[in-house]
Enzyme design. Sequence first.
Site, mmCIF file in Angstrom:
data_model
loop_
_atom_site.group_PDB
_atom_site.id
_atom_site.type_symbol
_atom_site.label_atom_id
_atom_site.label_comp_id
_atom_site.label_asym_id
_atom_site.label_seq_id
_atom_site.Cartn_x
_atom_site.Cartn_y
_atom_site.Cartn_z
ATOM 1 N N GLY A 59 -4.402 -4.260 -3.842
ATOM 2 C CA GLY A 59 -5.631 -3.216 -4.080
ATOM 3 C C GLY A 59 -4.811 -1.963 -4.408
ATOM 4 O O GLY A 59 -4.083 -1.300 -3.614
ATOM 5 N N HIS A 60 -4.895 -1.471 -5.593
ATOM 6 C CA HIS A 60 -3.900 -0.444 -6.122
ATOM 7 C C HIS A 60 -4.736 0.586 -6.690
ATOM 8 O O HIS A 60 -5.650 0.474 -7.517
ATOM 9 C CB HIS A 60 -3.020 -1.164 -7.215
ATOM 10 C CG HIS A 60 -2.078 -1.980 -7.107
ATOM 11 N ND1 HIS A 60 -1.223 -2.541 -7.728
ATOM 12 C CD2 HIS A 60 -1.570 -2.522 -5.782
ATOM 13 C CE1 HIS A 60 -0.296 -3.404 -7.145
ATOM 14 N NE2 HIS A 60 -0.716 -3.637 -5.951
ATOM 15 N N LYS B 74 1.707 2.189 -5.251
ATOM 16 C CA LYS B 74 2.407 1.505 -6.461
ATOM 17 C C LYS B 74 1.495 2.012 -7.618
ATOM 18 O O LYS B 74 1.950 2.296 -8.546
ATOM 19 C CB LYS B 74 2.586 -0.044 -6.218
ATOM 20 C CG LYS B 74 3.810 -0.318 -5.054
ATOM 21 C CD LYS B 74 3.517 -1.841 -4.905
ATOM 22 C CE LYS B 74 2.153 -2.444 -4.091
ATOM 23 N NZ LYS B 74 2.292 -1.974 -2.940
ATOM 24 N N ASP C 270 0.881 -1.458 -0.129
ATOM 25 C CA ASP C 270 0.061 -0.065 -0.136
ATOM 26 C C ASP C 270 0.911 1.134 0.065
ATOM 27 O O ASP C 270 0.561 2.182 0.449
ATOM 28 C CB ASP C 270 -0.920 0.056 1.257
ATOM 29 C CG ASP C 270 -1.873 -1.100 1.120
ATOM 30 O OD1 ASP C 270 -2.181 -1.640 -0.069
ATOM 31 O OD2 ASP C 270 -2.293 -1.587 2.224
ATOM 32 N N GLN D 30 1.810 -6.120 -3.240
ATOM 33 C CA GLN D 30 2.397 -5.895 -1.670
ATOM 34 C C GLN D 30 3.740 -5.452 -1.598
ATOM 35 O O GLN D 30 3.901 -4.123 -2.295
ATOM 36 C CB GLN D 30 2.562 -7.759 -1.449
ATOM 37 C CG GLN D 30 1.258 -8.505 -1.212
ATOM 38 C CD GLN D 30 0.666 -8.813 -2.680
ATOM 39 O OE1 GLN D 30 1.320 -9.566 -3.384
ATOM 40 N NE2 GLN D 30 -0.570 -8.604 -2.898
HETATM 41 P P1 GDP Z 1 -0.762 0.315 -3.493
HETATM 42 O O1 GDP Z 1 -1.285 -1.029 -3.163
HETATM 43 O O2 GDP Z 1 0.689 0.328 -3.423
HETATM 44 O O3 GDP Z 1 -1.046 0.674 -5.125
HETATM 45 O O4 GDP Z 1 -1.417 1.537 -2.555
HETATM 46 P P2 GDP Z 1 -2.883 1.725 -2.234
HETATM 47 O O5 GDP Z 1 -3.706 2.208 -3.215
HETATM 48 O O6 GDP Z 1 -3.424 0.444 -1.549
HETATM 49 O O7 GDP Z 1 -2.852 2.620 -0.977
HETATM 50 C C1 GDP Z 1 -2.346 3.994 -1.073
HETATM 51 C C2 GDP Z 1 -3.290 4.857 -0.812
HETATM 52 O O8 GDP Z 1 -2.943 6.301 -0.766
HETATM 53 C C3 GDP Z 1 -4.482 5.075 -1.930
HETATM 54 O O9 GDP Z 1 -5.678 5.581 -1.303
HETATM 55 C C4 GDP Z 1 -3.931 6.275 -2.850
HETATM 56 O O10 GDP Z 1 -4.940 6.851 -3.489
HETATM 57 C C5 GDP Z 1 -3.283 7.117 -1.721
HETATM 58 N N1 GDP Z 1 -2.255 7.881 -2.050
HETATM 59 C C6 GDP Z 1 -1.252 7.775 -3.076
HETATM 60 N N2 GDP Z 1 -0.260 8.778 -3.013
HETATM 61 C C7 GDP Z 1 -0.762 9.544 -2.196
HETATM 62 C C8 GDP Z 1 0.036 10.628 -1.785
HETATM 63 O O11 GDP Z 1 1.009 11.045 -1.833
HETATM 64 N N3 GDP Z 1 -0.693 11.348 -0.625
HETATM 65 C C9 GDP Z 1 -1.860 11.129 -0.039
HETATM 66 N N4 GDP Z 1 -2.402 11.737 0.888
HETATM 67 N N5 GDP Z 1 -2.456 9.852 -0.700
HETATM 68 C C10 GDP Z 1 -1.794 9.182 -1.610
HETATM 69 P P1 IMO Z 2 -0.886 -4.167 -2.335
HETATM 70 O O1 IMO Z 2 -0.552 -4.869 -3.535
HETATM 71 C C1 IMO Z 2 -0.890 -4.605 2.076
HETATM 72 C C2 IMO Z 2 -1.066 -8.455 3.645
HETATM 73 C C3 IMO Z 2 -2.282 -8.963 4.378
HETATM 74 C C4 IMO Z 2 -1.750 -10.101 5.348
HETATM 75 C C5 IMO Z 2 -0.330 -10.642 4.709
HETATM 76 C C6 IMO Z 2 -0.852 -12.053 3.921
HETATM 77 O O2 IMO Z 2 -2.110 -3.369 -2.249
HETATM 78 O O3 IMO Z 2 0.213 -3.406 -1.715
HETATM 79 P P2 IMO Z 2 -2.460 -12.781 2.116
HETATM 80 O O4 IMO Z 2 -3.897 -12.489 1.602
HETATM 81 O O5 IMO Z 2 -1.662 -12.254 0.766
HETATM 82 O O6 IMO Z 2 -2.460 -14.083 2.361
HETATM 83 O O7 IMO Z 2 -2.163 -11.892 3.318
HETATM 84 O O8 IMO Z 2 -0.216 -9.782 3.782
HETATM 85 N N1 IMO Z 2 -1.220 -8.178 2.243
HETATM 86 C C7 IMO Z 2 -1.168 -6.762 1.982
HETATM 87 N N2 IMO Z 2 -0.752 -5.827 2.962
HETATM 88 N N3 IMO Z 2 -1.011 -4.405 0.723
HETATM 89 C C8 IMO Z 2 -1.210 -5.608 0.036
HETATM 90 O O9 IMO Z 2 -1.277 -5.495 -1.441
HETATM 91 C C9 IMO Z 2 -1.409 -6.825 0.593
HETATM 92 N N4 IMO Z 2 -1.432 -8.082 0.091
HETATM 93 C C10 IMO Z 2 -1.481 -8.938 1.334
HETATM 94 O O10 IMO Z 2 -2.729 -8.117 5.091
HETATM 95 O O11 IMO Z 2 -1.320 -9.447 6.431
HETATM 96 MG MG MG Z 3 -3.021 -1.599 -1.832
#
Ligand code: GDP
Ligand code: IMO
Ligand code: MG
Length: 423
Positions: free
Chosen positions: A40-41, A16, A13, A224
């Site tokens: 979840g991207h 990416k 998270d 991840q």
């Molecule tokens: P990913 O899994 O690495 O793609 O990241 P996620 O989407 O799960 O989580 C990142 C969260 O931070 C999302 O809700 C993005 O919209 C948000 N986000 C990304 N970059 C920034 C930033 O620079 N500032 C803020 N406030 N939010 C951001």
């Molecule tokens: P993105 O790509 C954050 C965490 C789960 C749990 C552990 C194992 O959005 O960054 P799993 O379902 O893979 O067996 O869970 O890994 N986890 C993540 N945490 N971002 C993710 O993906 C994750 N994918 C798995 O919360 O602790």
């Molecule tokens: Mg994510």
Amino acid sequence: MAVDLLLGLQWGDEGKGKIVDVLTSSYDIIARFQGGPNAGHTLEFEGNKHVLHTIPSGIFHPKAINLIGNGVVIDPVIFMKEIEDLSPYSIDFNNKLLVSKKAHLILPTHRLLDAASEASKGKAKIGSTLKGIGPTYMDKTGRNGIRVGDILSPNWEEKYRVLTQKHLDLLKSYDTKIDFNLNDLEEPFFKSIAALRKFELVDSEQFLIEAQKEGKKILAEGAQGSLLDIDFGTYPFVTSSTTTAAGACTGLGVAPNQIKEVFGIFKAYATRVGSGPFPTELFDETGEQMAKTGNEFGSTTGRARRCGWIDLVALKYSIDINGVTQLMMMKGDVLSGFDTIKVCIAYDTEQGRMNYLPYDIASQQITPVYEELPGWEEDLTAMTQADQFPESFKKYISYLEKVLEIPIKIVSVGPDRKQTIFR
Ligand code: GDP
Ligand code: IMO
Ligand code: MG
């Protein structure tokens, strides 16, 4: 060398999805190499907010081809839901989305096994996303898995039945019973399999070999983060795939000597969702403020993310394991308003002070050793150039670059595509 790599350096998270979307205009192909719908991207642009789970984050661009690689595990039901959610964008999936025949399928019973395994662990549960990731990768390495290419064969259902029966028998061995009705799960599953069959199912490694010969530019998208890597993460609180750079080689069939840039993404602080060690975790108002301002709720499960200060011990480790060549710092805007910013530079452990991750990080008390830097009050979210940054934020960036010894090339100051500053 035609392939660049983008991956998360913390516990996922990091942002990416946002950065892949920002960079896609410079690439011909975006290829996801591991993980599955546990990811979840999130992408935000032109007033839209979109969360992708299986589909690569280059899908909104007009030209780039998006490839789901062999290292990914696919839940056909979630995949089809993603496709449906994308319908307002009129995307030409026939020409823009390819799925590897060697990617493994998540079956309904993989999800049940995930749930049973977690329930049986009680307090020691991993906190998995319950998407069936662990059991699916177990079947892959156990050489029992079903691959996307299998659904093109007329007798694939027989294979499905054999594996499902095995899972049903295994479920009986757990003390904790999981309630389910297999028919209810299979109906959407088979419907989605029929729909998946109509997509471009390809020999993805061959496609990428040709693309490299033609000089196409490829960006490999990780899911991840490095601290969730099956080998190098905080085991056993990890996911079941190789989230580090090597995963792109096995998850796409790309040779190591074809990889040029390795983009390492990190948050200006740290978060973790699910169980497991998190040395800099905060349980006070500071942590709550980070969670609130950063809207730290899981993009896949909606669970609250645990928050804490940045951990440079862990970050340095991730940089070394991945061979990061450029850093990208996300969510600096969330740190506005703190008097001081803390930075973890070492751990106090049972074995004394350490500046690397201990083997038994999951089973001992670790006290972070902090340095303190001055905070800043200014709102960063409307800034468009690095020279507009407040002095304390500039100092934070240069401090991190000095300790990490890698340049920070992108600073993100908000979730939108436009809130991205190149340095
Ligand atoms: P990913 O899994 O690495 O793609 O990241 P996620 O989407 O799960 O989580 C990142 C969260 O931070 C999302 O809700 C993005 O919209 C948000 N986000 C990304 N970059 C920034 C930033 O620079 N500032 C803020 N406030 N939010 C951001
Ligand atoms: P993105 O790509 C954050 C965490 C789960 C749990 C552990 C194992 O959005 O960054 P799993 O379902 O893979 O067996 O869970 O890994 N986890 C993540 N945490 N971002 C993710 O993906 C994750 N994918 C798995 O919360 O602790
Ligand atoms: Mg994510």
